[in-house]
Write an enzyme that holds these catalytic residues in place. Structure first.
Site, mmCIF file in Angstrom:
data_model
loop_
_atom_site.group_PDB
_atom_site.id
_atom_site.type_symbol
_atom_site.label_atom_id
_atom_site.label_comp_id
_atom_site.label_asym_id
_atom_site.label_seq_id
_atom_site.Cartn_x
_atom_site.Cartn_y
_atom_site.Cartn_z
ATOM 1 N N ALA A 144 0.850 -1.195 0.000
ATOM 2 C CA ALA A 144 0.000 0.000 0.000
ATOM 3 C C ALA A 144 0.882 1.241 0.000
ATOM 4 O O ALA A 144 1.989 1.233 0.538
ATOM 5 C CB ALA A 144 -0.900 -0.023 1.230
ATOM 6 N N CYS B 202 4.175 4.265 -17.222
ATOM 7 C CA CYS B 202 3.469 3.128 -17.829
ATOM 8 C C CYS B 202 2.053 2.922 -17.306
ATOM 9 O O CYS B 202 1.104 2.989 -18.083
ATOM 10 C CB CYS B 202 4.281 1.856 -17.611
ATOM 11 S SG CYS B 202 5.956 2.017 -18.239
HETATM 12 C C1 UGA Z 1 5.714 -1.243 -14.926
HETATM 13 C C2 UGA Z 1 5.610 -2.771 -14.887
HETATM 14 O O1 UGA Z 1 5.895 -3.248 -13.570
HETATM 15 C C3 UGA Z 1 6.585 -3.405 -15.878
HETATM 16 O O2 UGA Z 1 6.415 -4.821 -15.907
HETATM 17 C C4 UGA Z 1 6.300 -2.839 -17.283
HETATM 18 O O3 UGA Z 1 7.187 -3.344 -18.244
HETATM 19 C C5 UGA Z 1 6.427 -1.332 -17.238
HETATM 20 O O4 UGA Z 1 5.505 -0.793 -16.273
HETATM 21 C C6 UGA Z 1 6.133 -0.803 -18.622
HETATM 22 O O5 UGA Z 1 4.991 -0.956 -19.087
HETATM 23 O O6 UGA Z 1 7.045 -0.338 -19.306
HETATM 24 P P1 UGA Z 1 7.378 0.572 -13.839
HETATM 25 O O7 UGA Z 1 6.402 1.596 -14.309
HETATM 26 O O8 UGA Z 1 8.823 0.767 -14.085
HETATM 27 O O9 UGA Z 1 7.012 -0.882 -14.465
HETATM 28 O O10 UGA Z 1 7.213 0.480 -12.269
HETATM 29 P P2 UGA Z 1 6.581 -0.505 -11.190
HETATM 30 O O11 UGA Z 1 7.663 -1.107 -10.387
HETATM 31 O O12 UGA Z 1 5.617 -1.422 -11.797
HETATM 32 O O13 UGA Z 1 5.811 0.544 -10.263
HETATM 33 C C7 UGA Z 1 4.755 1.350 -10.756
HETATM 34 C C8 UGA Z 1 4.139 2.156 -9.653
HETATM 35 O O14 UGA Z 1 3.405 1.322 -8.766
HETATM 36 C C9 UGA Z 1 5.129 2.908 -8.780
HETATM 37 O O15 UGA Z 1 4.624 4.203 -8.525
HETATM 38 C C10 UGA Z 1 5.195 2.094 -7.507
HETATM 39 O O16 UGA Z 1 5.543 2.841 -6.378
HETATM 40 C C11 UGA Z 1 3.771 1.594 -7.422
HETATM 41 N N1 UGA Z 1 3.632 0.353 -6.630
HETATM 42 C C12 UGA Z 1 4.180 -0.810 -7.075
HETATM 43 C C13 UGA Z 1 2.923 0.384 -5.446
HETATM 44 O O17 UGA Z 1 2.414 1.439 -5.013
HETATM 45 N N2 UGA Z 1 2.781 -0.778 -4.744
HETATM 46 C C14 UGA Z 1 3.305 -1.947 -5.169
HETATM 47 O O18 UGA Z 1 3.105 -2.974 -4.468
HETATM 48 C C15 UGA Z 1 4.024 -1.960 -6.353
#
Ligand code: UGA
Length: 441
Positions: free
Chosen positions: A255, A263
Protein backbone atom coordinates in the site's frame (compact mmCIF):
# COMPACT_ATOMS: atom_id res chain seq x y z
CA UNK A 1 22.68 -11.46 -35.59
CA UNK A 2 22.51 -7.84 -36.73
CA UNK A 3 19.77 -5.93 -34.92
CA UNK A 4 18.62 -2.33 -35.33
CA UNK A 5 16.91 -0.76 -32.31
CA UNK A 6 14.88 2.26 -33.35
CA UNK A 7 14.58 4.60 -30.36
CA UNK A 8 17.35 5.01 -27.79
CA UNK A 9 15.02 5.88 -24.92
CA UNK A 10 14.43 3.81 -21.85
CA UNK A 11 13.18 0.64 -23.52
CA UNK A 12 15.43 0.83 -26.57
CA UNK A 13 18.58 1.49 -24.64
CA UNK A 14 18.04 -1.25 -22.07
CA UNK A 15 16.83 -3.81 -24.62
CA UNK A 16 19.55 -2.89 -27.12
CA UNK A 17 22.39 -3.18 -24.64
CA UNK A 18 21.04 -6.44 -23.19
CA UNK A 19 20.70 -7.95 -26.66
CA UNK A 20 24.27 -6.86 -27.40
CA UNK A 21 25.29 -8.55 -24.16
CA UNK A 22 23.68 -11.75 -25.49
CA UNK A 23 26.20 -11.55 -28.34
CA UNK A 24 24.19 -9.80 -31.06
CA UNK A 25 25.44 -6.79 -32.99
CA UNK A 26 23.07 -4.00 -32.12
CA UNK A 27 22.82 -0.56 -33.62
CA UNK A 28 20.74 1.84 -31.51
CA UNK A 29 19.17 4.56 -33.62
CA UNK A 30 17.65 7.82 -32.52
CA UNK A 31 16.60 10.93 -34.40
CA UNK A 32 17.95 13.08 -31.53
CA UNK A 33 21.54 13.74 -32.65
CA UNK A 34 22.51 15.27 -29.30
CA UNK A 35 21.37 12.12 -27.48
CA UNK A 36 23.37 9.92 -29.86
CA UNK A 37 26.48 12.07 -29.41
CA UNK A 38 26.09 11.90 -25.63
CA UNK A 39 25.68 8.10 -25.77
CA UNK A 40 28.79 7.80 -27.90
CA UNK A 41 30.60 9.74 -25.19
CA UNK A 42 29.30 7.29 -22.58
CA UNK A 43 26.69 9.64 -21.08
CA UNK A 44 23.36 7.98 -20.25
CA UNK A 45 20.17 9.99 -20.89
CA UNK A 46 18.45 8.21 -17.97
CA UNK A 47 19.41 6.85 -14.59
CA UNK A 48 19.16 3.06 -14.52
CA UNK A 49 21.35 0.96 -12.23
CA UNK A 50 24.03 -0.94 -14.18
CA UNK A 51 23.16 0.57 -17.56
CA UNK A 52 26.23 2.79 -18.06
CA UNK A 53 28.51 -0.17 -17.38
CA UNK A 54 26.56 -2.52 -19.64
CA UNK A 55 26.64 0.01 -22.47
CA UNK A 56 30.36 0.68 -22.00
CA UNK A 57 31.24 -3.05 -22.00
CA UNK A 58 29.30 -3.74 -25.16
CA UNK A 59 30.55 -0.66 -26.98
CA UNK A 60 34.08 -1.75 -26.09
CA UNK A 61 33.35 -5.24 -27.46
CA UNK A 62 32.05 -3.58 -30.65
CA UNK A 63 28.66 -5.22 -30.31
CA UNK A 64 26.80 -2.00 -29.54
CA UNK A 65 26.86 1.23 -31.51
CA UNK A 66 24.82 4.43 -31.71
CA UNK A 67 23.79 6.30 -34.80
CA UNK A 68 21.18 8.58 -36.35
CA UNK A 69 21.37 6.65 -39.64
CA UNK A 70 18.18 4.60 -39.49
CA UNK A 71 18.13 3.50 -43.12
CA UNK A 72 21.75 2.27 -42.99
CA UNK A 73 21.17 0.30 -39.77
CA UNK A 74 17.97 -1.27 -41.10
CA UNK A 75 19.67 -2.31 -44.34
CA UNK A 76 22.20 -4.41 -42.39
CA UNK A 77 19.72 -5.86 -39.90
CA UNK A 78 17.83 -9.15 -39.82
CA UNK A 79 15.61 -7.77 -37.07
CA UNK A 80 14.51 -4.19 -36.47
CA UNK A 81 12.93 -3.32 -33.12
CA UNK A 82 10.60 -0.35 -32.80
CA UNK A 83 11.14 1.06 -29.31
CA UNK A 84 9.86 4.61 -29.65
CA UNK A 85 7.53 6.37 -27.21
CA UNK A 86 3.74 5.94 -27.24
CA UNK A 87 2.65 8.78 -24.96
CA UNK A 88 -0.97 9.53 -24.11
CA UNK A 89 -2.56 11.54 -26.90
CA UNK A 90 -3.43 14.95 -25.61
CA UNK A 91 -7.12 15.30 -24.95
CA UNK A 92 -8.43 11.75 -25.26
CA UNK A 93 -6.02 9.37 -23.50
CA UNK A 94 -5.56 7.13 -26.56
CA UNK A 95 -1.96 6.02 -27.16
CA UNK A 96 -0.29 8.43 -29.58
CA UNK A 97 1.13 6.20 -32.31
CA UNK A 98 2.62 8.87 -34.53
CA UNK A 99 6.22 7.96 -33.57
CA UNK A 100 5.55 4.28 -34.27
CA UNK A 101 4.08 4.95 -37.69
CA UNK A 102 6.84 7.43 -38.51
CA UNK A 103 9.39 4.73 -37.59
CA UNK A 104 7.55 2.18 -39.77
CA UNK A 105 7.77 4.48 -42.80
CA UNK A 106 11.46 5.14 -42.22
CA UNK A 107 12.19 1.43 -41.68
CA UNK A 108 10.40 0.54 -44.92
CA UNK A 109 12.88 2.66 -46.85
CA UNK A 110 15.85 0.64 -45.57
CA UNK A 111 14.55 -2.96 -45.77
CA UNK A 112 16.90 -5.26 -47.65
CA UNK A 113 16.34 -9.04 -47.64
CA UNK A 114 13.98 -10.83 -45.22
CA UNK A 115 13.67 -8.65 -42.12
CA UNK A 116 11.60 -9.05 -38.98
CA UNK A 117 10.10 -5.79 -37.73
CA UNK A 118 9.42 -6.14 -34.00
CA UNK A 119 7.19 -3.77 -32.04
CA UNK A 120 8.57 -3.41 -28.52
CA UNK A 121 6.78 -0.15 -27.77
CA UNK A 122 3.53 -0.62 -25.88
CA UNK A 123 0.93 -0.39 -28.63
CA UNK A 124 -2.83 -0.96 -28.77
CA UNK A 125 -4.29 -4.05 -30.40
CA UNK A 126 -4.14 -3.80 -34.17
CA UNK A 127 -1.04 -1.57 -34.34
CA UNK A 128 1.01 -4.41 -35.81
CA UNK A 129 -1.53 -4.68 -38.65
CA UNK A 130 -1.16 -0.96 -39.34
CA UNK A 131 2.66 -1.12 -39.21
CA UNK A 132 2.50 -3.98 -41.73
CA UNK A 133 0.15 -1.99 -43.96
CA UNK A 134 2.38 1.11 -43.86
CA UNK A 135 5.51 -0.85 -44.74
CA UNK A 136 3.77 -2.74 -47.53
CA UNK A 137 2.36 0.48 -48.95
CA UNK A 138 5.75 2.23 -48.80
CA UNK A 139 7.75 -0.75 -50.10
CA UNK A 140 5.50 -3.24 -51.96
CA UNK A 141 8.62 -5.24 -52.91
CA UNK A 142 9.94 -5.73 -49.35
CA UNK A 143 10.25 -9.18 -47.74
CA UNK A 144 9.36 -8.71 -44.07
CA UNK A 145 7.17 -9.85 -41.18
CA UNK A 146 5.82 -7.75 -38.31
CA UNK A 147 6.02 -9.24 -34.82
CA UNK A 148 4.82 -8.05 -31.42
CA UNK A 149 7.23 -8.53 -28.51
CA UNK A 150 6.16 -6.32 -25.59
CA UNK A 151 8.58 -5.43 -22.82
CA UNK A 152 7.90 -6.08 -19.17
CA UNK A 153 10.82 -4.12 -17.73
CA UNK A 154 10.52 -2.24 -14.47
CA UNK A 155 12.47 0.97 -14.18
CA UNK A 156 15.25 0.52 -11.65
CA UNK A 157 15.40 -3.25 -12.25
CA UNK A 158 15.23 -3.22 -16.04
CA UNK A 159 18.45 -5.07 -16.83
CA UNK A 160 17.64 -7.90 -14.47
CA UNK A 161 14.08 -8.05 -15.83
CA UNK A 162 15.43 -8.33 -19.37
CA UNK A 163 17.97 -11.01 -18.56
CA UNK A 164 15.84 -13.00 -16.12
CA UNK A 165 12.31 -12.44 -17.35
CA UNK A 166 9.24 -14.16 -15.90
CA UNK A 167 8.25 -14.77 -19.53
CA UNK A 168 8.83 -13.58 -23.07
CA UNK A 169 5.68 -12.94 -25.09
CA UNK A 170 6.01 -13.10 -28.86
CA UNK A 171 3.09 -12.43 -31.16
CA UNK A 172 4.07 -13.89 -34.51
CA UNK A 173 2.12 -15.37 -37.38
CA UNK A 174 5.06 -16.12 -39.69
CA UNK A 175 7.32 -19.21 -39.46
CA UNK A 176 10.52 -17.51 -40.63
CA UNK A 177 9.96 -14.66 -38.19
CA UNK A 178 9.42 -17.14 -35.35
CA UNK A 179 12.80 -18.71 -36.12
CA UNK A 180 14.49 -15.28 -36.05
CA UNK A 181 12.85 -14.40 -32.71
CA UNK A 182 13.90 -17.73 -31.23
CA UNK A 183 17.47 -17.06 -32.32
CA UNK A 184 17.44 -13.57 -30.80
CA UNK A 185 16.34 -14.90 -27.42
CA UNK A 186 18.38 -18.12 -27.56
CA UNK A 187 20.31 -17.35 -24.33
CA UNK A 188 17.02 -17.03 -22.45
CA UNK A 189 15.71 -20.17 -24.13
CA UNK A 190 18.72 -22.04 -22.80
CA UNK A 191 17.97 -20.63 -19.33
CA UNK A 192 14.47 -22.14 -19.65
CA UNK A 193 12.65 -18.81 -19.49
CA UNK A 194 9.02 -19.43 -20.43
CA UNK A 195 8.09 -18.34 -23.95
CA UNK A 196 4.53 -17.51 -24.93
CA UNK A 197 4.20 -17.71 -28.70
CA UNK A 198 0.85 -16.38 -29.76
CA UNK A 199 -0.89 -14.22 -32.35
CA UNK A 200 0.20 -10.63 -32.81
CA UNK A 201 -3.05 -9.15 -31.51
CA UNK A 202 -3.04 -11.39 -28.45
CA UNK A 203 0.50 -10.34 -27.65
CA UNK A 204 -0.38 -6.65 -27.94
CA UNK A 205 -3.31 -7.05 -25.59
CA UNK A 206 -1.30 -9.18 -23.13
CA UNK A 207 0.95 -6.22 -22.40
CA UNK A 208 -1.96 -3.93 -21.51
CA UNK A 209 -3.70 -6.65 -19.54
CA UNK A 210 -0.53 -7.22 -17.48
CA UNK A 211 -0.10 -3.55 -16.58
CA UNK A 212 -3.80 -3.06 -15.91
CA UNK A 213 -3.88 -6.11 -13.65
CA UNK A 214 -0.86 -4.90 -11.65
CA UNK A 215 -2.41 -1.42 -11.34
CA UNK A 216 -5.59 -3.08 -10.11
CA UNK A 217 -3.71 -5.12 -7.52
CA UNK A 218 -2.05 -1.98 -6.14
CA UNK A 219 -5.31 -0.05 -6.08
CA UNK A 220 -7.08 -2.93 -4.37
CA UNK A 221 -4.58 -3.03 -1.52
CA UNK A 222 -4.63 0.77 -1.28
CA UNK A 223 -8.38 0.72 -0.68
CA UNK A 224 -8.01 -2.12 1.81
CA UNK A 225 -5.40 0.07 3.51
CA UNK A 226 -7.94 2.88 3.88
CA UNK A 227 -10.36 0.40 5.41
CA UNK A 228 -7.64 -0.90 7.76
CA UNK A 229 -7.19 2.63 9.08
CA UNK A 230 -10.89 2.85 9.87
CA UNK A 231 -11.21 -0.52 11.59
CA UNK A 232 -7.85 -0.73 13.35
CA UNK A 233 -6.28 -3.42 11.15
CA UNK A 234 -2.81 -3.68 9.63
CA UNK A 235 -2.64 -3.70 5.83
CA UNK A 236 0.82 -5.24 5.76
CA UNK A 237 -0.42 -8.29 7.61
CA UNK A 238 -3.51 -8.43 5.39
CA UNK A 239 -1.22 -8.30 2.33
CA UNK A 240 0.92 -11.11 3.73
CA UNK A 241 -2.15 -13.08 4.73
CA UNK A 242 -3.60 -12.96 1.24
CA UNK A 243 -0.30 -12.91 -0.68
CA UNK A 244 0.81 -16.29 0.66
CA UNK A 245 -2.12 -17.76 -1.25
CA UNK A 246 -0.33 -18.75 -4.46
CA UNK A 247 -3.40 -17.84 -6.49
CA UNK A 248 -3.00 -14.23 -5.30
CA UNK A 249 0.78 -13.90 -4.90
CA UNK A 250 2.61 -11.51 -2.60
CA UNK A 251 4.00 -9.04 -5.15
CA UNK A 252 2.45 -5.62 -5.84
CA UNK A 253 0.53 -5.58 -2.60
CA UNK A 254 2.41 -2.71 -0.98
CA UNK A 255 0.00 0.00 0.00
CA UNK A 256 1.20 3.52 -0.69
CA UNK A 257 0.35 6.88 -2.19
CA UNK A 258 -0.88 5.44 -5.51
CA UNK A 259 0.95 4.21 -8.58
CA UNK A 260 2.75 6.57 -10.93
CA UNK A 261 5.36 6.31 -13.65
CA UNK A 262 5.41 6.37 -17.40
CA UNK A 263 3.47 3.13 -17.83
CA UNK A 264 0.57 2.29 -15.51
CA UNK A 265 -1.29 5.63 -15.78
CA UNK A 266 -0.82 5.85 -19.55
CA UNK A 267 -1.47 2.18 -20.30
CA UNK A 268 -4.60 1.90 -18.16
CA UNK A 269 -6.01 4.96 -19.97
CA UNK A 270 -5.15 3.52 -23.38
CA UNK A 271 -6.74 0.16 -22.50
CA UNK A 272 -9.88 1.93 -21.27
CA UNK A 273 -10.13 3.79 -24.60
CA UNK A 274 -9.52 0.70 -26.74
CA UNK A 275 -12.11 -1.26 -24.76
CA UNK A 276 -14.70 1.51 -25.06
CA UNK A 277 -14.08 1.79 -28.80
CA UNK A 278 -14.73 -1.93 -29.16
CA UNK A 279 -17.88 -1.87 -27.08
CA UNK A 280 -16.33 -4.03 -24.36
CA UNK A 281 -15.57 -1.55 -21.57
CA UNK A 282 -13.11 -2.62 -18.88
CA UNK A 283 -15.06 -1.09 -16.02
CA UNK A 284 -12.77 -2.41 -13.30
CA UNK A 285 -9.81 -0.65 -14.91
CA UNK A 286 -11.86 2.56 -15.31
CA UNK A 287 -12.49 2.57 -11.56
CA UNK A 288 -8.86 1.72 -10.79
CA UNK A 289 -7.62 4.70 -12.80
CA UNK A 290 -10.11 7.08 -11.18
CA UNK A 291 -9.41 5.83 -7.64
CA UNK A 292 -5.67 6.10 -8.17
CA UNK A 293 -5.91 9.66 -9.49
CA UNK A 294 -7.88 10.79 -6.48
CA UNK A 295 -5.62 8.97 -4.10
CA UNK A 296 -2.48 10.90 -4.94
CA UNK A 297 -3.89 14.28 -3.99
CA UNK A 298 -5.79 12.78 -1.05
CA UNK A 299 -2.46 11.79 0.49
CA UNK A 300 -1.90 15.48 1.19
CA UNK A 301 -4.84 15.29 3.59
CA UNK A 302 -2.91 12.79 5.66
CA UNK A 303 -0.16 15.37 6.02
CA UNK A 304 -2.68 18.08 6.91
CA UNK A 305 -4.22 15.89 9.60
CA UNK A 306 -0.79 14.98 10.97
CA UNK A 307 -0.01 18.71 11.18
CA UNK A 308 -3.13 19.42 13.23
CA UNK A 309 -5.38 20.44 10.32
CA UNK A 310 -3.32 23.21 8.73
CA UNK A 311 0.05 23.63 7.04
CA UNK A 312 -0.33 27.34 6.30
CA UNK A 313 3.00 29.08 6.85
CA UNK A 314 4.65 25.78 7.81
CA UNK A 315 7.62 24.11 6.16
CA UNK A 316 7.22 20.47 5.16
CA UNK A 317 10.32 18.37 4.47
CA UNK A 318 9.77 15.82 1.70
CA UNK A 319 12.07 12.86 1.14
CA UNK A 320 11.67 11.08 -2.20
CA UNK A 321 10.21 12.71 -5.31
CA UNK A 322 10.47 10.12 -8.08
CA UNK A 323 7.53 7.77 -8.75
CA UNK A 324 9.57 4.94 -7.22
CA UNK A 325 13.18 4.39 -6.09
CA UNK A 326 16.20 3.78 -8.34
CA UNK A 327 15.06 6.03 -11.12
CA UNK A 328 15.18 9.75 -11.85
CA UNK A 329 11.74 9.54 -13.47
CA UNK A 330 9.15 12.01 -12.18
CA UNK A 331 6.39 11.12 -14.63
CA UNK A 332 3.02 10.91 -12.86
CA UNK A 333 4.84 10.70 -9.54
CA UNK A 334 2.47 10.94 -6.55
CA UNK A 335 4.93 13.53 -5.19
CA UNK A 336 3.69 16.03 -7.78
CA UNK A 337 0.05 15.94 -6.64
CA UNK A 338 0.90 15.74 -2.94
CA UNK A 339 3.34 18.63 -2.99
CA UNK A 340 1.11 20.83 -5.14
CA UNK A 341 -1.83 20.20 -2.81
CA UNK A 342 0.29 21.12 0.23
CA UNK A 343 1.52 24.26 -1.51
CA UNK A 344 -2.10 25.14 -2.31
CA UNK A 345 -2.77 24.91 1.43
CA UNK A 346 0.01 27.41 2.14
CA UNK A 347 2.98 25.13 2.94
CA UNK A 348 6.60 25.73 1.94
CA UNK A 349 8.33 22.57 0.74
CA UNK A 350 11.89 21.44 1.40
CA UNK A 351 12.81 18.47 -0.79
CA UNK A 352 15.51 15.88 -1.25
CA UNK A 353 15.72 12.98 -3.70
CA UNK A 354 18.88 11.00 -4.50
CA UNK A 355 18.39 11.13 -8.29
CA UNK A 356 15.20 12.98 -9.18
CA UNK A 357 15.84 16.61 -8.29
CA UNK A 358 16.77 17.79 -11.79
CA UNK A 359 13.59 16.28 -13.20
CA UNK A 360 11.52 17.51 -10.26
CA UNK A 361 12.66 21.08 -10.87
CA UNK A 362 10.99 20.91 -14.28
CA UNK A 363 7.59 19.75 -13.05
CA UNK A 364 7.11 21.31 -9.60
CA UNK A 365 7.58 25.00 -8.85
CA UNK A 366 8.84 26.63 -5.67
CA UNK A 367 10.68 23.73 -4.10
CA UNK A 368 13.71 24.35 -1.92
CA UNK A 369 16.19 21.56 -2.66
CA UNK A 370 18.68 20.05 -0.25
CA UNK A 371 21.45 17.57 -0.84
CA UNK A 372 20.94 15.22 2.10
CA UNK A 373 17.95 14.13 4.20
CA UNK A 374 19.08 15.90 7.34
CA UNK A 375 19.56 19.42 6.03
CA UNK A 376 16.18 18.97 4.30
CA UNK A 377 14.58 18.51 7.75
CA UNK A 378 16.13 21.55 9.37
CA UNK A 379 13.45 23.83 10.88
CA UNK A 380 10.68 21.92 9.10
CA UNK A 381 7.38 21.31 10.90
CA UNK A 382 6.95 17.76 9.58
CA UNK A 383 8.78 15.14 7.57
CA UNK A 384 6.99 13.26 4.78
CA UNK A 385 8.51 10.21 3.08
CA UNK A 386 6.98 9.81 -0.38
CA UNK A 387 9.41 7.44 -2.13
CA UNK A 388 11.09 4.48 -0.45
CA UNK A 389 14.72 4.96 -1.50
CA UNK A 390 17.05 2.65 0.45
CA UNK A 391 18.86 5.75 1.71
CA UNK A 392 15.73 6.62 3.74
CA UNK A 393 15.35 3.24 5.41
CA UNK A 394 17.75 3.77 8.30
CA UNK A 395 17.46 7.45 9.15
CA UNK A 396 18.84 8.72 12.46
CA UNK A 397 15.62 9.83 14.13
CA UNK A 398 17.30 11.29 17.20
CA UNK A 399 19.09 13.65 14.85
CA UNK A 400 15.94 14.33 12.80
CA UNK A 401 14.00 15.09 15.98
CA UNK A 402 16.57 17.68 16.95
CA UNK A 403 16.25 19.32 13.51
CA UNK A 404 12.46 19.39 13.16
CA UNK A 405 10.34 22.06 14.83
CA UNK A 406 7.78 19.34 15.70
CA UNK A 407 8.52 15.60 15.58
CA UNK A 408 5.90 14.69 12.97
CA UNK A 409 6.60 11.90 10.47
CA UNK A 410 4.24 10.88 7.66
CA UNK A 411 5.54 7.67 6.13
CA UNK A 412 3.60 7.06 2.90
CA UNK A 413 5.52 3.85 2.10
CA UNK A 414 5.31 2.13 5.50
CA UNK A 415 9.06 1.74 5.76
CA UNK A 416 9.17 2.32 9.53
CA UNK A 417 7.82 0.46 12.52
CA UNK A 418 5.10 2.51 14.27
CA UNK A 419 6.10 1.21 17.73
CA UNK A 420 9.72 2.20 17.24
CA UNK A 421 8.76 5.71 16.16
CA UNK A 422 6.34 5.92 19.11
CA UNK A 423 9.20 5.06 21.43
CA UNK A 424 11.22 7.85 19.87
CA UNK A 425 8.26 10.11 20.65
CA UNK A 426 7.43 10.87 17.06
CA UNK A 427 3.92 11.65 15.99
CA UNK A 428 3.95 8.96 13.31
CA UNK A 429 1.38 8.29 10.60
CA UNK A 430 1.56 5.81 7.77
CA UNK A 431 -0.70 3.97 5.32
CA UNK A 432 -3.20 1.33 6.41
CA UNK A 433 -1.80 0.48 9.80
CA UNK A 434 -4.68 1.63 11.93
CA UNK A 435 -4.82 1.92 15.67
CA UNK A 436 -7.55 -0.18 17.31
CA UNK A 437 -10.48 2.19 17.88
CA UNK A 438 -11.70 2.57 21.46
CA UNK A 439 -14.61 0.28 22.37
CA UNK A 440 -18.02 1.86 21.79
CA UNK A 441 -20.50 2.53 24.61
C1 UGA B 1 5.71 -1.24 -14.93
C2 UGA B 1 5.61 -2.77 -14.89
O1 UGA B 1 5.89 -3.25 -13.57
C3 UGA B 1 6.59 -3.41 -15.88
O2 UGA B 1 6.42 -4.82 -15.91
C4 UGA B 1 6.30 -2.84 -17.28
O3 UGA B 1 7.19 -3.34 -18.24
C5 UGA B 1 6.43 -1.33 -17.24
O4 UGA B 1 5.51 -0.79 -16.27
C6 UGA B 1 6.13 -0.80 -18.62
O5 UGA B 1 4.99 -0.96 -19.09
O6 UGA B 1 7.05 -0.34 -19.31
P1 UGA B 1 7.38 0.57 -13.84
O7 UGA B 1 6.40 1.60 -14.31
O8 UGA B 1 8.82 0.77 -14.08
O9 UGA B 1 7.01 -0.88 -14.46
O10 UGA B 1 7.21 0.48 -12.27
P2 UGA B 1 6.58 -0.51 -11.19
O11 UGA B 1 7.66 -1.11 -10.39
O12 UGA B 1 5.62 -1.42 -11.80
O13 UGA B 1 5.81 0.54 -10.26
C7 UGA B 1 4.75 1.35 -10.76
C8 UGA B 1 4.14 2.16 -9.65
O14 UGA B 1 3.40 1.32 -8.77
C9 UGA B 1 5.13 2.91 -8.78
O15 UGA B 1 4.62 4.20 -8.53
C10 UGA B 1 5.19 2.09 -7.51
O16 UGA B 1 5.54 2.84 -6.38
C11 UGA B 1 3.77 1.59 -7.42
N1 UGA B 1 3.63 0.35 -6.63
C12 UGA B 1 4.18 -0.81 -7.08
C13 UGA B 1 2.92 0.38 -5.45
O17 UGA B 1 2.41 1.44 -5.01
N2 UGA B 1 2.78 -0.78 -4.74
C14 UGA B 1 3.31 -1.95 -5.17
O18 UGA B 1 3.11 -2.97 -4.47
C15 UGA B 1 4.02 -1.96 -6.35
Amino acid sequence: MHIAMVGAGYVGLVSGSCLADFGHEVSCIDADAAKIEALKAGKMPIFEPGLAELVANNVRARRLSFSTDLVGAVRDAQAVFIAVGTPSRRGDGHADLSFVYQAARAIAAGLDGFTVVVTKSTVPVGTGDEVERIIRETRPDADFAVVSNPEFLREGAAIDDFKRPDRIVIGVDDKRAKAVMTEIYRPLYLNKAPFVFTSRRTSELTKYAANAFLATKITFINEIADLCEQVGADVQDVARGIGLDKRIGSKFLHAGPGYGGSCFPKDTQALIKTAQDHGAPVRIVEVVAAVNDQRKRAMARKVLTACGGSVRGKTIAVLGLTFKPNTDDMRESPAISIITALQDCGARINAYDPEGMDQARQVIDDLTFFYDPYSCCEKAHALVIITEWDAFRALDFDRIKSLLVTPILVDLRNIYDPDELDRKEFDYSCVGRGKVPPLGP
